[in-house]
Write an enzyme that holds these catalytic residues in place. Sequence first.
Site, short mmCIF file in Angstrom:
data_model
loop_
_atom_site.label_atom_id
_atom_site.label_comp_id
_atom_site.label_asym_id
_atom_site.label_seq_id
_atom_site.Cartn_x
_atom_site.Cartn_y
_atom_site.Cartn_z
N ARG A 58 0.80 -1.22 0.00
CA ARG A 58 0.00 0.00 0.00
C ARG A 58 0.84 1.27 0.00
O ARG A 58 0.33 2.35 -0.28
CB ARG A 58 -1.02 -0.02 1.15
N GLU A 95 2.81 -9.14 15.79
CA GLU A 95 2.12 -9.48 17.02
C GLU A 95 2.25 -10.97 17.33
O GLU A 95 2.47 -11.38 18.46
CB GLU A 95 0.65 -9.08 16.92
#
Length: 170
Positions: A58, A95
């Site tokens: 992106r 994470e």
Amino acid sequence: MNLKSFIRDIPDFPSKGIIFKDITPLLKDPAAMKLAMDALLDLVGNQKIDKVVGMESRGFFFGPLLALNLNAGFVPVRKPDKLPAEKISVIYDLEYGTDTLEIHKDAIQKGDKVLIHDDVLATGGTAKATCELVERLGGEIVQCNFLMVLDFLNGEEKLRAYEIRTLIHY
């Protein structure tokens, strides 16, 4: 024109519990895209930029446009095995697990003034890893520049050493 009105929420994408910020409505509207581009350029001001570095994928929407408007080169940072020439890589924490980013070895020259750009700053892991790659090649990071930041994820904490500029806060 309010840029937030061109960003839609997609619940449970890419996984349950995530609310994805989709910028495709902004990208398909020429006036909104121009407004975003001009505002991103305003964040840079009159700082000299030699290279704009955008992260897969992106960061590839506005990154090349920023580079063009700043009379700078564009450098893609990609996932493993996507770049054809000699490259360096960095492994960084997610994470749950790790990921890897790569950049061509000849993409940044020592002393290049670099703008790091991505459309969103979330946890900051990708941006921090990209900064590490640029600095290993001798680049000087002038600014980390984002279309939007998800403030509740505290990604700016990982980038405290850099100037961070953002158009939209969530």
